[in-house]
Write an enzyme that holds these catalytic residues in place. Structure first.
Site, PDB file in Angstrom:
ATOM      1  N   ASN A   9       0.873  -1.180   0.000  1.00  0.00           N
ATOM      2  CA  ASN A   9       0.000   0.000   0.000  1.00  0.00           C
ATOM      3  C   ASN A   9       0.909   1.230   0.000  1.00  0.00           C
ATOM      4  O   ASN A   9       1.533   1.547   1.005  1.00  0.00           O
ATOM      5  CB  ASN A   9      -0.885  -0.034   1.264  1.00  0.00           C
ATOM      6  CG  ASN A   9      -1.679   1.247   1.433  1.00  0.00           C
ATOM      7  OD1 ASN A   9      -1.807   2.050   0.502  1.00  0.00           O
ATOM      8  ND2 ASN A   9      -2.215   1.453   2.633  1.00  0.00           N
ATOM      9  N   LYS A  11       0.099   4.302  -0.304  1.00  0.00           N
ATOM     10  CA  LYS A  11      -0.520   5.514   0.279  1.00  0.00           C
ATOM     11  C   LYS A  11      -0.282   6.711  -0.647  1.00  0.00           C
ATOM     12  O   LYS A  11      -0.255   6.548  -1.856  1.00  0.00           O
ATOM     13  CB  LYS A  11      -0.002   5.749   1.695  1.00  0.00           C
ATOM     14  CG  LYS A  11      -0.060   4.482   2.541  1.00  0.00           C
ATOM     15  CD  LYS A  11       0.233   4.717   3.988  1.00  0.00           C
ATOM     16  CE  LYS A  11       0.232   3.377   4.710  1.00  0.00           C
ATOM     17  NZ  LYS A  11       0.332   3.503   6.139  1.00  0.00           N
ATOM     18  N   HIS A  94      -9.155   0.914   5.485  1.00  0.00           N
ATOM     19  CA  HIS A  94      -7.822   1.087   6.088  1.00  0.00           C
ATOM     20  C   HIS A  94      -7.953   2.001   7.308  1.00  0.00           C
ATOM     21  O   HIS A  94      -8.773   2.920   7.324  1.00  0.00           O
ATOM     22  CB  HIS A  94      -6.863   1.693   5.050  1.00  0.00           C
ATOM     23  CG  HIS A  94      -5.445   1.687   5.522  1.00  0.00           C
ATOM     24  ND1 HIS A  94      -4.941   2.671   6.348  1.00  0.00           N
ATOM     25  CD2 HIS A  94      -4.431   0.809   5.318  1.00  0.00           C
ATOM     26  CE1 HIS A  94      -3.674   2.392   6.618  1.00  0.00           C
ATOM     27  NE2 HIS A  94      -3.345   1.278   6.011  1.00  0.00           N
ATOM     28  N   GLU A  96      -6.304   4.434   8.278  1.00  0.00           N
ATOM     29  CA  GLU A  96      -6.175   5.874   7.992  1.00  0.00           C
ATOM     30  C   GLU A  96      -7.480   6.434   7.422  1.00  0.00           C
ATOM     31  O   GLU A  96      -7.832   7.589   7.665  1.00  0.00           O
ATOM     32  CB  GLU A  96      -4.995   6.110   7.038  1.00  0.00           C
ATOM     33  CG  GLU A  96      -3.672   5.942   7.763  1.00  0.00           C
ATOM     34  CD  GLU A  96      -2.524   5.437   6.919  1.00  0.00           C
ATOM     35  OE1 GLU A  96      -2.583   5.524   5.680  1.00  0.00           O
ATOM     36  OE2 GLU A  96      -1.546   4.933   7.510  1.00  0.00           O
ATOM     37  N   GLU A 166      -4.718  -5.378  10.826  1.00  0.00           N
ATOM     38  CA  GLU A 166      -3.664  -4.371  10.994  1.00  0.00           C
ATOM     39  C   GLU A 166      -3.844  -3.666  12.332  1.00  0.00           C
ATOM     40  O   GLU A 166      -4.620  -2.702  12.420  1.00  0.00           O
ATOM     41  CB  GLU A 166      -3.748  -3.344   9.867  1.00  0.00           C
ATOM     42  CG  GLU A 166      -3.613  -3.927   8.489  1.00  0.00           C
ATOM     43  CD  GLU A 166      -3.125  -2.879   7.502  1.00  0.00           C
ATOM     44  OE1 GLU A 166      -2.010  -3.039   7.003  1.00  0.00           O
ATOM     45  OE2 GLU A 166      -3.828  -1.876   7.288  1.00  0.00           O
ATOM     46  N   GLY A 172       3.070   1.907  10.680  1.00  0.00           N
ATOM     47  CA  GLY A 172       3.985   3.027  10.474  1.00  0.00           C
ATOM     48  C   GLY A 172       4.759   3.409  11.722  1.00  0.00           C
ATOM     49  O   GLY A 172       5.387   4.467  11.773  1.00  0.00           O
ATOM     50  N   SER A 212       4.016  -2.558  10.127  1.00  0.00           N
ATOM     51  CA  SER A 212       5.481  -2.582  10.170  1.00  0.00           C
ATOM     52  C   SER A 212       6.082  -3.919   9.748  1.00  0.00           C
ATOM     53  O   SER A 212       7.063  -4.383  10.338  1.00  0.00           O
ATOM     54  CB  SER A 212       5.988  -2.167  11.556  1.00  0.00           C
ATOM     55  OG  SER A 212       5.583  -0.837  11.837  1.00  0.00           O
TER      56      SER A 212
HETATM   57  C1  PEP Z   1      -0.412  -0.011   6.235  1.00  0.00           C
HETATM   58  O1  PEP Z   1      -0.530   1.183   6.129  1.00  0.00           O
HETATM   59  O2  PEP Z   1      -1.317  -0.764   5.810  1.00  0.00           O
HETATM   60  C2  PEP Z   1       0.775  -0.531   6.896  1.00  0.00           C
HETATM   61  C3  PEP Z   1       0.730  -1.758   7.341  1.00  0.00           C
HETATM   62  O3  PEP Z   1       1.828   0.335   7.027  1.00  0.00           O
HETATM   63  P1  PEP Z   1       3.302  -0.032   7.592  1.00  0.00           P
HETATM   64  O4  PEP Z   1       3.731  -1.312   6.926  1.00  0.00           O
HETATM   65  O5  PEP Z   1       4.140   1.134   7.204  1.00  0.00           O
HETATM   66  O6  PEP Z   1       3.158  -0.203   9.063  1.00  0.00           O
END
Ligand code: PEP
Length: 250
Positions: A9, A11, A94, A96, A166, A172, A212
């Site tokens: 992703n 973003k 998601h 966000e 997630e 992040g 992450s």
């Molecule tokens: C995400 O935004 O779906 C995500 C898992 O980000 P990151 O891998 O940077 O934690």
């Protein structure tokens, strides 16, 4: 046997020039490593050209989709628009989108329903925030999110969904759920799917872990019995890291 998925992703990152180079790099790599499914979700303006570059070796996904069919919804992208440019996967719900753009469980349920009706595979995101985990409510929160997201999804629809667990505190932040913490939640999600549909259907649904994921932890996470790959944010922006994660899923 569920085939693993590694999904990136991006973003709101990358110019077209940068995106093109990364897509070409991944495409070359995927040609030689086809034991796991690779999906990339670039920014919306790149979806069409990205699909051309991948030519179905890897797949392109949208990062979001509208709950509405069409009409006066400035800035939104419908499932029909995605279909018309051969985009057949969309990330929905998601964290966000939930926290920064006010998406509710109910809206996410509508988006999932619209996607499935249009033949688009939703990657349905769920996950608890830190306070919810600290208070031991993570499974309650995630099951509420999923019950709402799947409210209108029947047995046939369930065969065409992907789930991404997630934990928000791991997105992040560099913090990763331990493989055991992730496995525990993935198992709970699969049990919920078995209860709503059947065990056989639940056993077919891919449940990705996100938060992450990086080359150093991907293999441990992906080796858990109910973890079927990853939804990767930051590490998907770097070709070498993303390829190493694909390799962990292969
Ligand atoms: C995400 O935004 O779906 C995500 C898992 O980000 P990151 O891998 O940077 O934690």
């Amino acid at each position: 046997m569920r085939k693993k998925i590694v999904a990136g992703n991006w973003k709101m990152n990358k110019t077209w020039e940068e995106a093109k180079n990364l897509l070409l790099n991944i495409n070359n790599y995927v040609s030689a490593h086809e034991t796991c499914e690779v999906i990339v979700a670039p920014p919306a303006p790149f979806l069409d050209k990205a699909t051309d570059i991948f030519q179905s070796k890897a797949k392109i996904a949208a990062q979001n989709v509208s709950e509405y069919e069409d009409g006066a919804y400035t800035g939104e992208i419908s499932t029909g628009i995605l279909k018309s440019i051969n985009v057949e996967i969309a990330i929905i719900g998601h964290s966000e989108r939930r926290s920064l753009f006010g998406e509710t469980n109910e809206m996410i349920g509508k988006k999932v329903d619209r996607a499935l009706n249009e033949g688009i595979t939703p990657i349905i995101c769920c996950g608890e925030v830190l306070e919810e985990r600290k208070s031991g409510n993570q499974q309650k929160v995630v099951s509420e999110q999923l019950i709402a997201a799947l409210a209108k999804v029947d047995t046939d629809g369930a065969k065409n969904i992907i789930i991404a667990y997630e934990p928000v505190w791991a997105i992040g932040t560099g913090e990763t759920a331990s493989p055991e913490q992730a496995q525990e939640m993935h198992k709970a999600i699969r049990d919920l799917l078995a209860e709503k549909y059947t065990q056989a259907i639940a056993d077919e649904i891919r449940i990705l872990y996100g938060g992450s994921v990086k080359p150093s932890n991907a293999e441990d996470l992906f080796s858990q019995p109910d973890i079927d790959g990853g939804l990767v944010g930051g590490a998907s922006l770097n070709a070498e890291d993303f390829k190493a994660i694909i390799s962990a899923g292969s």
